[in-house]
Design an enzyme around this catalytic site. Structure first.
Site, mmCIF file in Angstrom:
data_model
loop_
_atom_site.group_PDB
_atom_site.id
_atom_site.type_symbol
_atom_site.label_atom_id
_atom_site.label_comp_id
_atom_site.label_asym_id
_atom_site.label_seq_id
_atom_site.Cartn_x
_atom_site.Cartn_y
_atom_site.Cartn_z
ATOM 1 N N THR A 1 0.872 -1.183 0.000
ATOM 2 C CA THR A 1 0.000 0.000 0.000
ATOM 3 C C THR A 1 0.910 1.233 0.000
ATOM 4 O O THR A 1 0.981 1.964 0.990
ATOM 5 C CB THR A 1 -0.922 0.020 1.238
ATOM 6 O OG1 THR A 1 -0.126 -0.222 2.422
ATOM 7 C CG2 THR A 1 -1.996 -1.023 1.156
ATOM 8 N N THR B 1 -1.272 -2.572 5.593
ATOM 9 C CA THR B 1 -1.629 -1.383 6.362
ATOM 10 C C THR B 1 -2.550 -0.527 5.495
ATOM 11 O O THR B 1 -2.135 -0.044 4.441
ATOM 12 C CB THR B 1 -0.353 -0.593 6.728
ATOM 13 O OG1 THR B 1 0.499 -1.470 7.459
ATOM 14 C CG2 THR B 1 -0.673 0.643 7.535
ATOM 15 N N PHE C 1 2.527 -5.824 12.867
ATOM 16 C CA PHE C 1 3.418 -4.900 13.569
ATOM 17 C C PHE C 1 4.881 -5.339 13.519
ATOM 18 O O PHE C 1 5.699 -4.809 14.260
ATOM 19 C CB PHE C 1 2.970 -4.757 15.033
ATOM 20 C CG PHE C 1 1.605 -4.162 15.182
ATOM 21 C CD1 PHE C 1 1.440 -2.775 15.161
ATOM 22 C CD2 PHE C 1 0.485 -4.956 15.316
ATOM 23 C CE1 PHE C 1 0.181 -2.215 15.284
ATOM 24 C CE2 PHE C 1 -0.784 -4.397 15.437
ATOM 25 C CZ PHE C 1 -0.936 -3.022 15.429
ATOM 26 N N LEU D 1 14.179 5.967 21.334
ATOM 27 C CA LEU D 1 14.757 7.239 21.775
ATOM 28 C C LEU D 1 16.228 7.305 21.361
ATOM 29 O O LEU D 1 17.055 7.829 22.102
ATOM 30 C CB LEU D 1 14.615 7.402 23.296
ATOM 31 C CG LEU D 1 13.221 7.762 23.818
ATOM 32 C CD1 LEU D 1 13.220 7.891 25.334
ATOM 33 C CD2 LEU D 1 12.704 9.070 23.192
ATOM 34 N N CYS E 1 7.615 1.730 6.050
ATOM 35 C CA CYS E 1 6.363 1.947 6.790
ATOM 36 C C CYS E 1 6.191 3.361 7.346
ATOM 37 O O CYS E 1 5.223 4.037 6.991
ATOM 38 C CB CYS E 1 6.259 0.932 7.926
ATOM 39 S SG CYS E 1 6.035 -0.737 7.315
ATOM 40 N N ARG F 1 13.938 1.369 1.022
ATOM 41 C CA ARG F 1 12.831 2.312 0.831
ATOM 42 C C ARG F 1 12.926 3.460 1.834
ATOM 43 O O ARG F 1 13.019 3.246 3.030
ATOM 44 C CB ARG F 1 11.486 1.569 0.955
ATOM 45 C CG ARG F 1 11.235 0.639 -0.226
ATOM 46 C CD ARG F 1 9.938 -0.130 -0.091
ATOM 47 N NE ARG F 1 10.085 -1.319 0.724
ATOM 48 C CZ ARG F 1 9.110 -2.231 0.901
ATOM 49 N NH1 ARG F 1 7.943 -2.072 0.320
ATOM 50 N NH2 ARG F 1 9.307 -3.293 1.646
HETATM 51 N N1 NAD Z 1 7.549 -4.269 5.533
HETATM 52 C C1 NAD Z 1 7.193 -4.149 6.782
HETATM 53 O O1 NAD Z 1 8.008 -4.126 7.686
HETATM 54 C C2 NAD Z 1 5.733 -4.025 7.133
HETATM 55 C C3 NAD Z 1 5.350 -4.138 8.469
HETATM 56 C C4 NAD Z 1 4.008 -4.045 8.801
HETATM 57 C C5 NAD Z 1 3.068 -3.822 7.804
HETATM 58 N N2 NAD Z 1 3.468 -3.689 6.502
HETATM 59 C C6 NAD Z 1 2.415 -3.476 5.487
HETATM 60 O O2 NAD Z 1 2.184 -4.704 4.808
HETATM 61 C C7 NAD Z 1 1.872 -4.467 3.430
HETATM 62 C C8 NAD Z 1 2.835 -5.219 2.536
HETATM 63 O O3 NAD Z 1 4.131 -4.690 2.749
HETATM 64 P P1 NAD Z 1 5.436 -5.431 2.225
HETATM 65 O O4 NAD Z 1 6.591 -4.671 2.752
HETATM 66 O O5 NAD Z 1 5.319 -6.887 2.499
HETATM 67 O O6 NAD Z 1 5.275 -5.176 0.643
HETATM 68 P P2 NAD Z 1 6.122 -5.778 -0.547
HETATM 69 O O7 NAD Z 1 6.124 -4.762 -1.608
HETATM 70 O O8 NAD Z 1 7.408 -6.336 -0.012
HETATM 71 O O9 NAD Z 1 5.249 -7.041 -1.034
HETATM 72 C C9 NAD Z 1 4.010 -6.950 -1.684
HETATM 73 C C10 NAD Z 1 3.896 -8.152 -2.632
HETATM 74 O O10 NAD Z 1 2.576 -8.201 -3.161
HETATM 75 C C11 NAD Z 1 2.664 -8.682 -4.489
HETATM 76 N N3 NAD Z 1 1.425 -8.346 -5.211
HETATM 77 C C12 NAD Z 1 0.979 -7.145 -5.637
HETATM 78 N N4 NAD Z 1 -0.212 -7.265 -6.250
HETATM 79 C C13 NAD Z 1 -0.532 -8.580 -6.216
HETATM 80 C C14 NAD Z 1 -1.624 -9.341 -6.687
HETATM 81 N N5 NAD Z 1 -2.678 -8.769 -7.331
HETATM 82 N N6 NAD Z 1 -1.625 -10.678 -6.493
HETATM 83 C C15 NAD Z 1 -0.596 -11.263 -5.871
HETATM 84 N N7 NAD Z 1 0.479 -10.605 -5.399
HETATM 85 C C16 NAD Z 1 0.521 -9.279 -5.571
HETATM 86 C C17 NAD Z 1 3.897 -8.009 -5.037
HETATM 87 O O11 NAD Z 1 4.406 -8.679 -6.165
HETATM 88 C C18 NAD Z 1 4.837 -8.087 -3.821
HETATM 89 O O12 NAD Z 1 5.627 -9.277 -3.861
HETATM 90 C C19 NAD Z 1 1.908 -2.946 3.270
HETATM 91 O O13 NAD Z 1 0.625 -2.436 3.437
HETATM 92 C C20 NAD Z 1 2.806 -2.498 4.409
HETATM 93 O O14 NAD Z 1 2.525 -1.189 4.801
HETATM 94 C C21 NAD Z 1 4.769 -3.794 6.157
#
Ligand code: NAD
Length: 447
Positions: free
Chosen positions: A86, A122, A152, A253, A263, A331
């Site tokens: 997202t 998220t 989280f 801190l 994030c 990122r």
């Molecule tokens: N990275 C973190 O530490 C973290 C922690 C908590 C929450 N989040 C939240 O979790 C979510 C995912 O984050 P992330 O870091 O894992 O993202 P990411 O970009 O690493 O992974 C997302 C995956 O989804 C796949 N995807 C996209 N569209 C798709 C579809 N239609 N069908 C199948 N697969 C598809 C992409 O190819 C990609 O591999 C976000 O909303 C993020 O804010 C991330």
């Protein structure tokens, strides 16, 4: 329990692997064929300590499968997790929900029997309502309960965080989902991890409120560090002194170059936008976002000041590029703004990062990447510690001094103590510690 996880990135892959480790049968889906091909071959798309072992173990036990076939995975699943990205929407900073909604549409046509659809991505308040609306519109016969279950975990400690969470937040509107979600998390529940059930819109907001609060806490200590530099105090001791107060707590801190990562930057921005849209602006968070953006770039000016002259013709060597250690995630890393700022000042930039250099190539240009700290330090006018990898905690300073043009260390993570660095003939600039560090001795109450 049969679980499908759609999106096999950081969150999807870690969640899927851990659910399989709990004993569930998990299929991780991703639309990226290369990613799935690599995962099937045991190659992890991300660097996350311990992930490869847990994936290998559960694949061998046939509890964890990888596929691009969403329809097949969803039709046999009792629970479908949405874990796609997202990112910030280009132009306005709102969360881009197009991936979530696309998955909702795809899921709708493949659901069989009562299915719990869980948004783990998220997402802003109200997204669960829209996911439910989309599924019902696409397939009026679908029997679904749409749940919010934000994640989280911290990158670099993701497995540990997933398996030993402080809490599991679950937002439901349909009571049938309660038993299913309790079953999904039963192993953690037995481990006394608190399962918190609440309304869906509340659960969605909890995730943003948590990240915004943590980002604000980091930003608070970063500003305090600037004040410490102005008044001659030591920010580490200030942090220690306030952190011992249980009402404040010592975590988050650590003064530094500003928060980054996948994030905090996007989630704070999305929350600010949501709050503005609802006519209830969050001014503290708006300010946090602005301060942090400016801070990352200000770090390049800090390096320039430390060098003390025009940066044209100077070489600056960066230790660390990722937004934090133990990840290859670049990122929104402060390193991106720092490099840009240094190059704008005319400096030549070299860098070394234990895991992040491949990823960094997509974010920065004209950087000479090295293979260790000593190679990039050769002929450098300054060494800048940007990410506190363990590999940078015990540098060989005599060796560095022998190869550098000017022995200067700008320590943006306060890893070192001035006295040690000075002993090796280095000039030392850190964050919020303008004077010689004076060790703080805490006398116990009994003394
Ligand atoms: N990275 C973190 O530490 C973290 C922690 C908590 C929450 N989040 C939240 O979790 C979510 C995912 O984050 P992330 O870091 O894992 O993202 P990411 O970009 O690493 O992974 C997302 C995956 O989804 C796949 N995807 C996209 N569209 C798709 C579809 N239609 N069908 C199948 N697969 C598809 C992409 O190819 C990609 O591999 C976000 O909303 C993020 O804010 C991330």
């Amino acid at each position: 329990m049969r679980i499908a996880v759609v999106g096999s990135g950081y969150v999807g892959l870690v969640s899927g692997a851990c659910f399989a480790d709990f004993g569930h049968e998990v299929t991780c889906v991703d639309s990226n064929e290369d990613k799935i091909k690599a995962l099937k071959a045991g190659v992890m798309p991300i660097y996350e300590p311990g992930l490869d072992q847990i994936v290998a173990k559960n694949c061998a036990a046939k509890r964890l499968l990888f596929t691009t076939d969403l329809a097949g995975a969803v039709s046999t699943a009792e629970t479908v997790f949405i874990a796609v990205g997202t990112p910030s929407r280009r132009g306005d900073g709102h969360a881009d929900l197009s991936y979530v909604y696309a998955v909702a549409r795809e899921i709708a046509h493949n659901i069989q029997g009562f299915t719990v659809v869980v948004t783990k991505s998220t997402v802003p308040v109200g997204t669960g309502d829209e996911v439910e609306r989309i599924i019902r519109e696409e397939n009026p016969l679908a029997d679904v309960a749409v749940v919010s279950n934000p994640e989280f975990l911290r990158e670099g400690a993701a497995i540990e965080d997933f398996k030993r969470p402080d809490r599991i937040v679950i937002g439901i509107e349909d009571e049938r989902a309660r038993a299913v979600m309790t079953e999904v998390y039963r192993p953690l529940y037995l481990n006394k991890a608190p399962l918190m059930f609440t309304a869906r819109r509340t659960s969605e907001l909890i995730k943003y409120a948590a990240n915004a609060y943590l980002a604000m806490k980091i930003t608070f200590i970063n500003e305090m560090a600037d004040l410490c530099e102005a008044v001659g105090s030591n920010v580490q001791d200030v942090a220690h002194g306030i952190g011992l107060d249980n009402r404040i707590g010592s975590k988050f801190l650590h003064a530094g170059p500003g928060y980054g990562g996948s994030c905090f930057p996007k989630d704070t921005l999305a929350l600010v936008k949501t709050a503005q849209d609802y006519g209830s602006p969050l001014r503290l968070i708006e300010t946090t976002v602005a301060i942090n953006d400016q801070r990352k770039r200000a770090m390049a000016r800090k390096v320039a000041r430390a060098i003390g002259s025009d940066l044209r013709g100077k070489t600056v060597a960066l230790l660390g590029l990722t937004f934090k250690p133990n990840t290859d995630d670049m990122r929104e890393s402060p390193a991106i703004s720092i490099i840009q700022g240094l190059q704008d000042h005319g400096a030549r930039v070299r860098a070394f990062d234990p895991e992040g250099m491949e990823a960094a190539k997509a974010y920065v240009s004209d950087v000479e990447f090295g293979t260790d700290p000593y190679g990039i330090a050769e002929g450098a006018d300054a060494l800048v510690l940007v990410t506190e990898w363990d590999a940078f905690r015990a540098l060989d300073f005599p060796r560095l001094k022998s190869v550098m043009t000017d022995p200067l260390l700008v320590d943006l993570r306060n890893v070192y103590r001035r006295a040690l660095i000075a002993k090796h003939g280095f000039r030392y600039v850190s964050i919020g510690r303008p004077k010689e560090d004076i060790p703080v001795v805490l006398a116990s109450a009994a003394e």
